[in-house]
Structures are given as structure tokens and as C-alpha cells.
Design a protein around this motif. Structure first.
Motif, short mmCIF file in Angstrom:
data_model
loop_
_atom_site.label_atom_id
_atom_site.label_comp_id
_atom_site.label_asym_id
_atom_site.label_seq_id
_atom_site.Cartn_x
_atom_site.Cartn_y
_atom_site.Cartn_z
N THR A 17 0.84 -1.20 0.00
CA THR A 17 0.00 0.00 0.00
C THR A 17 0.88 1.25 0.00
N ALA A 18 0.62 2.15 -0.93
CA ALA A 18 1.29 3.45 -0.95
C ALA A 18 0.49 4.41 -0.09
N ILE A 19 1.18 5.17 0.76
CA ILE A 19 0.56 6.13 1.65
C ILE A 19 1.04 7.52 1.22
N GLY A 20 0.16 8.24 0.54
CA GLY A 20 0.55 9.52 -0.05
C GLY A 20 0.10 10.71 0.76
N GLU A 21 0.79 11.82 0.55
CA GLU A 21 0.45 13.10 1.17
C GLU A 21 0.31 14.14 0.06
N PRO A 22 -0.77 14.07 -0.72
CA PRO A 22 -0.89 14.94 -1.89
C PRO A 22 -1.04 16.41 -1.56
N ARG A 23 -1.40 16.75 -0.30
CA ARG A 23 -1.55 18.16 0.07
C ARG A 23 -0.23 18.76 0.57
N TYR A 24 0.74 17.93 0.83
CA TYR A 24 2.06 18.42 1.24
C TYR A 24 2.79 18.91 0.01
N HIS A 25 3.53 19.99 0.14
CA HIS A 25 4.12 20.61 -1.05
C HIS A 25 5.14 19.70 -1.74
N GLN A 26 5.68 18.70 -1.01
CA GLN A 26 6.61 17.76 -1.64
C GLN A 26 5.94 16.45 -2.08
N GLN A 27 4.64 16.34 -1.83
CA GLN A 27 3.87 15.17 -2.26
C GLN A 27 4.58 13.86 -1.91
N ASN A 28 4.84 13.66 -0.63
CA ASN A 28 5.52 12.44 -0.19
C ASN A 28 4.67 11.19 -0.40
N TRP A 29 5.38 10.08 -0.64
CA TRP A 29 4.77 8.75 -0.69
C TRP A 29 5.63 7.80 0.13
N SER A 30 5.00 7.19 1.13
CA SER A 30 5.63 6.14 1.92
C SER A 30 4.96 4.82 1.52
N TYR A 31 5.59 3.69 1.89
CA TYR A 31 5.08 2.41 1.42
C TYR A 31 5.01 1.40 2.56
N LEU A 32 3.84 0.79 2.72
CA LEU A 32 3.65 -0.30 3.67
C LEU A 32 3.69 -1.60 2.89
N ILE A 33 4.63 -2.47 3.26
CA ILE A 33 4.86 -3.71 2.53
C ILE A 33 4.63 -4.86 3.51
N CYS A 34 3.68 -5.73 3.19
CA CYS A 34 3.29 -6.80 4.11
C CYS A 34 3.61 -8.17 3.55
N GLY A 35 4.15 -9.02 4.41
CA GLY A 35 4.28 -10.43 4.12
C GLY A 35 3.26 -11.20 4.93
N SER A 36 3.47 -12.51 5.08
CA SER A 36 2.54 -13.31 5.88
C SER A 36 2.83 -13.22 7.36
N LEU A 203 9.18 2.66 -7.85
CA LEU A 203 8.27 3.52 -7.10
C LEU A 203 9.08 4.50 -6.27
N GLY A 204 8.86 5.78 -6.47
CA GLY A 204 9.62 6.81 -5.78
C GLY A 204 8.89 7.38 -4.58
N ALA A 205 9.55 8.32 -3.91
CA ALA A 205 9.04 8.86 -2.65
C ALA A 205 8.38 10.23 -2.79
N HIS A 206 8.37 10.80 -4.00
CA HIS A 206 7.71 12.09 -4.20
C HIS A 206 6.96 12.08 -5.52
N GLY A 207 5.79 12.69 -5.51
CA GLY A 207 5.01 12.80 -6.72
C GLY A 207 5.09 14.19 -7.32
N ASP A 208 4.44 14.35 -8.47
CA ASP A 208 4.46 15.64 -9.16
C ASP A 208 3.10 15.91 -9.79
N ALA A 209 2.03 15.52 -9.06
CA ALA A 209 0.69 15.70 -9.59
C ALA A 209 0.29 17.18 -9.58
N LYS A 210 -0.56 17.55 -10.51
CA LYS A 210 -1.01 18.94 -10.60
C LYS A 210 -2.03 19.27 -9.52
N ASP A 211 -2.76 18.27 -9.05
CA ASP A 211 -3.72 18.50 -7.97
C ASP A 211 -3.86 17.20 -7.19
N GLU A 212 -4.44 17.30 -5.98
CA GLU A 212 -4.47 16.15 -5.08
C GLU A 212 -5.38 15.04 -5.59
#
Length: 266
Positions: A17-36, A203-212
Motif C-alpha cells: 500500500t502506498a501512503i501519499g500526502e498529496p496536500r504536502y508541497h513535496q507530495q511524499n509517498w511512503s510504502y507499507l509492505i506486508c508479508g505473511s 516507485l519513488g518517494a515524491h510525486g508531481d501531480a497537478k492537484d491532489e
């Protein structure tokens, strides 16, 4: 603003699961990676949201947190989690005292948002190249300097996904910050080009979307690595930027790299 409003969740693949912060000016994305058997959180985002309850709503597996590097915008929620691991790198070991790690100012760069470096315990130091076993999912820890000397990425071979942190993403790549190195960037690109199959996703840690509303986890394919190597080689062979000057060089549409005289040729 509620935690629910701040974060945007995106399922990348089963158990990821990607956990994004689209309202933050750097548009951070963190990642939750699950095994069994266990889960790993790669980065903890900015200081503007409360990530712990979001992660708790997504998994009840034993959780380990691994930051991609020590810059302030990736450590925002680090102290909210109990089990933190770090790559066993001299630059990070130098930040350890009395069993706790406090990032140096040159690693943290918190003055940009008037942040103070956090202090936290480290449950384990992981050797670069080692495998992290989550149960049915293996992640390879890769040292990927260039943006910063302590940067690491995670390679999930079965899913065909590289979690690249700040090394590579859509938008402007920062090679003009303290600790950045064009030579490190180039060597890492060569290493990843050899390791990754052609159909891998990055998959990177920052996005560049024009809007959230249109924000999605920043995803690149491996063709960017060859273009990045060409761009870096051209930069290193060309004249160094003047002191105080920042150059912007185009890698491919949507991806640029910023460089100054401190990082040039290093």
C-alpha cells in the motif's frame, strides 16, 4: 484536518500500500509492505499527518520501520513507531550515541521547515545487500547513494518493484543538497541497471501531480535508468555550475535533475 483527509491510500499490489500526502508541497509517498508474518513501513512521511493510526488500520502484523534516508521530510512520524531499523553505514553509525541515533544537521536538513532532528533507538543495523524476510516476501536492502550518502532502496524481486526513496521519481531529482553526488548517482544507476529486469517498476518517494485528486504513487519503468546515466555523464563532462548556481538538466519528460557545484564531479 483529519488524518483521513491528509493521507491518500493506493494499493500497488497485493500486500503493498502506498501512503501519499498529496496536500504536502513535496507530495511524499511512503510504502507499507506486508508479508505473511511481518510488515515493513518504508519512510514515515512529513510532520503534517499522523501516520501511525493509518498503518494500524491497514495491518496488525508485527511492524518494522525503515527510513530511506535521514532527510526531515521522511522522518516526520519516526518516533511514533517502536521498532526502527537502519542500514549499517558509517555515516549513520556516526550519528549513534548512548544507544540512540540523532541525525546530523547535514543529513537531516530540517532548517528548511524549522524542524529539530529526532532521536530514536535502533532495533537492528542491516548490512547493505541483506534480505529482509517478511514471510513469503523477501526485500533486498540496496545502498543507493546520489541524492544523499545514506540513501537506500528496497528490491522486491517477486513483485518486480524497486522502492527507490528519493533516488528516483517523477519530478525534480535533488542533487543540489548537502551530501549529494553526481558520481554516486551515476554509479547507483549502473548498479540498478544491472540488477533490475526490464519489466521492473520503480516507485519513488515524491510525486508531481497537478492537484491532489489526480495524485498517484510515482511510478517509472527501467528505461529511465539509461537516460539518467546519459544525463549524468553529460553533466559530469560539462562545465561545473558556478558557485551559487543550480542547473536543471532533463532526464526524460517529467524527470529533471538539479545540480550545483558542490555535487558536480563528486
Amino acid at each position: 484536518m483529519s488524518t483521513q483527509d491528509w493521507y491518500k491510500l493506493q494499493e500497488i499490489a497485493p500486500g503493498i500500500t502506498a501512503i501519499g500526502e498529496p496536500r504536502y508541497h513535496q507530495q511524499n509517498w511512503s510504502y507499507l509492505i506486508c508479508g505473511s508474518d511481518a510488515a515493513l513501513l518504508f519512510d514515515t512521511g512529513s510532520y503534517y499527518g499522523d501516520m501511525a493510526p493509518v498503518v494500524a488500520s491497514l495491518t496488525d502484523l508485527p511492524l518494522t520501520v525503515l527510513p530511506s534516508h535521514m532527510h526531515y521530510d521522511h522522518l516526520g512520524n519516526i518516533t511514533a513507531f517502536e521498532r526502527i531499523v537502519l542500514p549499517d553505514l558509517p555515516v549513520l553509525r556516526a550519528c549513534e550515541a548512548d544507544g540512540r541515533v540523532t541525525p546530523s544537521d547535514t543529513l537531516f536538513l530540517g532548517d528548511r521547515e524549522d524542524r529539530t532532528p529526532p532521536s530514536f533507538g535502533v532495533a537492528d543495523w542491516l548490512a547493505p545487500g541483506s534480505m529482509i524476510d517478511l514471510g513469503g516476501r523477501q526485500l533486498q536492502l540496496i545502498h543507493t547513494p546520489g541524492h544523499s550518502p545514506d540513501s537506500v532502496s528496497l528490491w522486491d524481486a517477486e513483485a518486480g518493484i524497486l522502492f527507490a526513496g528519493d533516488y528516483l521519481y517523477d519530478g525534480a531529482l535533488y542533487a543540489q543538497v548537502p551530501g549529494a553526488s553526481l558520481r554516486g548517482y551515476l554509479e547507483t544507476a549502473g548498479q540498478l541497471g544491472t540488477l533490475l529486469p526490464t519489466d521492473a517498476r520503480i516507485l519513488g518517494a515524491h510525486g508531481d501531480a497537478k492537484d491532489e485528486t489526480s495524485a498517484t504513487a510515482p511510478t517509472l519503468d527501467t528505461t529511465v535508468l539509461g537516460r539518467l546515466m546519459i544525463c549524468l555523464s553529460d553533466l559530469m563532462m560539462g562545465p561545473a555550475p558556478a558557485e551559487g548556481e543550480t542547473l536543471r538538466a532533463n532526464v526524460q519528460p517529467g524527470v529533471d535533475i538539479l545540480v550545483n557545484s558542490d555535487a558536480h564531479g563528486r
